[in-house]
Scaffold this active site. Structure first.
Site, PDB file in Angstrom:
ATOM      1  N   PHE A 137       0.855  -1.191   0.000  1.00  0.00           N
ATOM      2  CA  PHE A 137       0.000   0.000   0.000  1.00  0.00           C
ATOM      3  C   PHE A 137       0.887   1.235   0.000  1.00  0.00           C
ATOM      4  O   PHE A 137       1.735   1.404   0.877  1.00  0.00           O
ATOM      5  CB  PHE A 137      -0.931   0.041   1.215  1.00  0.00           C
ATOM      6  CG  PHE A 137      -1.840   1.233   1.180  1.00  0.00           C
ATOM      7  CD1 PHE A 137      -2.921   1.275   0.309  1.00  0.00           C
ATOM      8  CD2 PHE A 137      -1.596   2.342   1.978  1.00  0.00           C
ATOM      9  CE1 PHE A 137      -3.735   2.404   0.237  1.00  0.00           C
ATOM     10  CE2 PHE A 137      -2.413   3.469   1.910  1.00  0.00           C
ATOM     11  CZ  PHE A 137      -3.486   3.497   1.039  1.00  0.00           C
ATOM     12  N   ASP A 222       9.239   2.512   1.602  1.00  0.00           N
ATOM     13  CA  ASP A 222       8.082   3.271   2.079  1.00  0.00           C
ATOM     14  C   ASP A 222       7.959   2.983   3.580  1.00  0.00           C
ATOM     15  O   ASP A 222       7.494   1.919   3.978  1.00  0.00           O
ATOM     16  CB  ASP A 222       6.830   2.833   1.316  1.00  0.00           C
ATOM     17  CG  ASP A 222       5.565   3.527   1.811  1.00  0.00           C
ATOM     18  OD1 ASP A 222       5.584   4.091   2.922  1.00  0.00           O
ATOM     19  OD2 ASP A 222       4.552   3.484   1.096  1.00  0.00           O
ATOM     20  N   LYS A 251       2.908   9.248   8.312  1.00  0.00           N
ATOM     21  CA  LYS A 251       2.015   9.018   9.450  1.00  0.00           C
ATOM     22  C   LYS A 251       2.453   9.633  10.795  1.00  0.00           C
ATOM     23  O   LYS A 251       1.880  10.614  11.229  1.00  0.00           O
ATOM     24  CB  LYS A 251       1.740   7.525   9.598  1.00  0.00           C
ATOM     25  CG  LYS A 251       0.824   7.016   8.465  1.00  0.00           C
ATOM     26  CD  LYS A 251       0.246   5.668   8.743  1.00  0.00           C
ATOM     27  CE  LYS A 251      -0.930   5.367   7.832  1.00  0.00           C
ATOM     28  NZ  LYS A 251      -0.585   4.865   6.505  1.00  0.00           N
TER      29      LYS A 251
HETATM   30  C1  LIG Z   1      -0.848   5.164   5.078  1.00  0.00           C
HETATM   31  C2  LIG Z   1       0.189   4.769   4.120  1.00  0.00           C
HETATM   32  C3  LIG Z   1       0.415   5.506   2.928  1.00  0.00           C
HETATM   33  C4  LIG Z   1      -0.465   6.634   2.509  1.00  0.00           C
HETATM   34  O1  LIG Z   1      -0.402   7.712   3.372  1.00  0.00           O
HETATM   35  P1  LIG Z   1      -1.509   8.879   3.266  1.00  0.00           P
HETATM   36  O2  LIG Z   1      -1.020   9.906   4.235  1.00  0.00           O
HETATM   37  O3  LIG Z   1      -2.811   8.270   3.652  1.00  0.00           O
HETATM   38  O4  LIG Z   1      -1.508   9.353   1.861  1.00  0.00           O
HETATM   39  C5  LIG Z   1       1.471   5.135   2.128  1.00  0.00           C
HETATM   40  N1  LIG Z   1       2.256   4.097   2.441  1.00  0.00           N
HETATM   41  C6  LIG Z   1       2.077   3.371   3.558  1.00  0.00           C
HETATM   42  C7  LIG Z   1       2.998   2.237   3.852  1.00  0.00           C
HETATM   43  C8  LIG Z   1       1.021   3.667   4.418  1.00  0.00           C
HETATM   44  O5  LIG Z   1       0.804   2.913   5.500  1.00  0.00           O
END
Ligand SMILES: *Cc1c(COP(=O)(O)O)cnc(C)c1O
Length: 397
Positions: A137, A222, A251
């Site tokens: 994700f 990420d 986050k």
């Molecule tokens: C939550 C998340 C995102 C997206 O972040 P947003 O602030 O909602 O755009 C991207 N990568 C990972 C691994 C995430 O957990």
């Protein structure tokens, strides 16, 4: 629950979220209260965002202090907090430079753009493909979504961005076979969050690093969910002793204020010169002064280490539950990012927990995700374990 506000929300806000029937009005530490003044112990933490809990005193003070000085002037000018936050981040990881954005998706957009531009600048325009992982994700904007390995997230939005390939997470051979002369980068979460809290085998990330080196492509981590101490080190990849070329954060960086960051080595970051990428709100003094305080608190209070210890405590408690309840098929995670895979639907457990005063959430239908603030204590963990024990007993599993 205030019926009129719920009606307003349901009638006026885009219906993109299926919300729990709960209106929250305040928070302190690891507790939030609903509009009936009922407390809940928060094992969601705003989806791994509020690592320092709610309304941390030092963060409130940092916010209040900056709020009376300067909020926003744009990146046409220098501001101190942004420079200091960038310096702190660079000091604590592989990276040399930081681009500030406002969310995880935006940080990943920047990473994807940077990886492409890096090879364009080097006269290799054919290198634009990114290999990412199934069940990954990376966010909901067009490029971040195109990099996401979950069909349910992409459904209805094609044509997607070209140039993404997917391989199963933790399958090194599949990755070897997916790399071509067109590959510019491999992009992955060191531990998959939304995909169900999936950890790679020991050694996998090291092999991926070497594969990238051997093929001249970049490695993007990420760490939007895994970063900022949650997984037992400031950044999850530091425990695997592997350094990426690019890393994204969001986050927990602002503990709830919107901020994202894309960090890169000097060599790679060079591809982002003046005018190549931008965002109006990126790195405002208001948000970066709070994020800087977040960083300092995580370091001073050794919260990564605490996450490691409490995560081990939580996981061992969950393993004891697993022996008593066949509904639990797996317990996994690192630090305070913990997944409990169930043989049954997770929604019933989430709802029962809420009724007993605990907020948890469920991902991929069957995986309970436990991601409390890193300032949680053992008593709260014990209380949740007891609650889960009773619920699974009642569900007769
Ligand atoms: C939550 C998340 C995102 C997206 O972040 P947003 O602030 O909602 O755009 C991207 N990568 C990972 C691994 C995430 O957990």
């Amino acid at each position: 629950m205030s019926k009129s506000l719920v009606e307003l929300a349901d009638g006026r806000i885009a219906a993109t979220y299926a919300r729990y029937p709960l209106m929250l009005v305040k928070g302190q530490g690891c507790t939030v209260w609903d509009d009936q003044d009922r407390p809940y112990t928060d094992f969601v933490a705003g989806i791994a965002v509020c690592n320092l809990g709610h309304c941390n005193q030092r963060l409130v003070a940092a916010l209040e202090s900056q709020a009376t000085k300067l909020w926003h002037v744009s990146n046409l000018f220098y501001t101190g907090p942004q420079a200091e936050l960038a310096d702190w981040l660079v000091d604590h990881c592989f990276a040399d430079r930081v681009f500030f954005a406002n969310s995880g998706a935006e940080a990943n957009e920047a990473a994807i753009k940077l990886a492409r531009k890096y090879f364009k600048d080097r006269g290799q325009p054919e290198r634009y493909e990114i290999v990412s992982m199934e069940l990954s994700f990376h966010g909901r904007t067009m490029a971040a979504m195109s990099a996401t390995g979950q069909d349910k997230i992409k459904k209805g939005f094609d044509p997607l961005l070209e140039g993404f390939r997917f391989v199963p997470f933790n399958d090194f051979e599949a990755l070897v076979n997916a790399i071509t002369p067109s590959t510019c980068a491999v992009m992955l979460e060191p531990i998959q969050g939304e995909g169900g809290v999936r950890c790679p085998d020991p050694g996998y990330l090291q092999k991926v690093r070497k594969l990238c080196d051997d093929n001249g492509c970049l490695l993007i981590f990420d760490e939007v969910q895994t970063g900022m101490g949650r997984c037992g080190s400031l950044f999850a990849h530091q425990q695997a002793q592997v350094e990426p070329d690019i890393m994204t954060l969001a986050k927990a960086l602002g503990n709830g204020l919107p901020i994202g960051a894309m960090l890169a080595t000097e060599q790679v970051a060079e591809a982002f010169g003046a005018g190549s990428h931008a965002t109006t709100f990126g790195g405002t003094p208001l948000v970066t002064s709070v994020a800087l305080e977040v960083c300092k608190i995580i370091e001073e209070e050794k919260l990564s280490q605490k996450a490691n210890e409490l995560g081990a405590y939580l996981q061992s408690g969950l393993r004891r539950l697993q022996k008593r309840h066949s509904a639990i098929t797996d317990v996994r995670g690192q630090g305070l990012l913990v997944g409990v895979e169930l043989a049954i639907d997770g929604a019933a457990v989430v709802n029962a927990c809420r009724e007993k005063g605990f907020l948890i959430n469920c991902i991929q239908d069957k995986v309970l995700r436990l991601a409390p603030p890193l300032v949680i204590n053992k008593e709260d963990i014990d209380a949740l374990l007891q609650c889960l024990d009773r619920i699974l007993e009642e569900l007769n599993t």
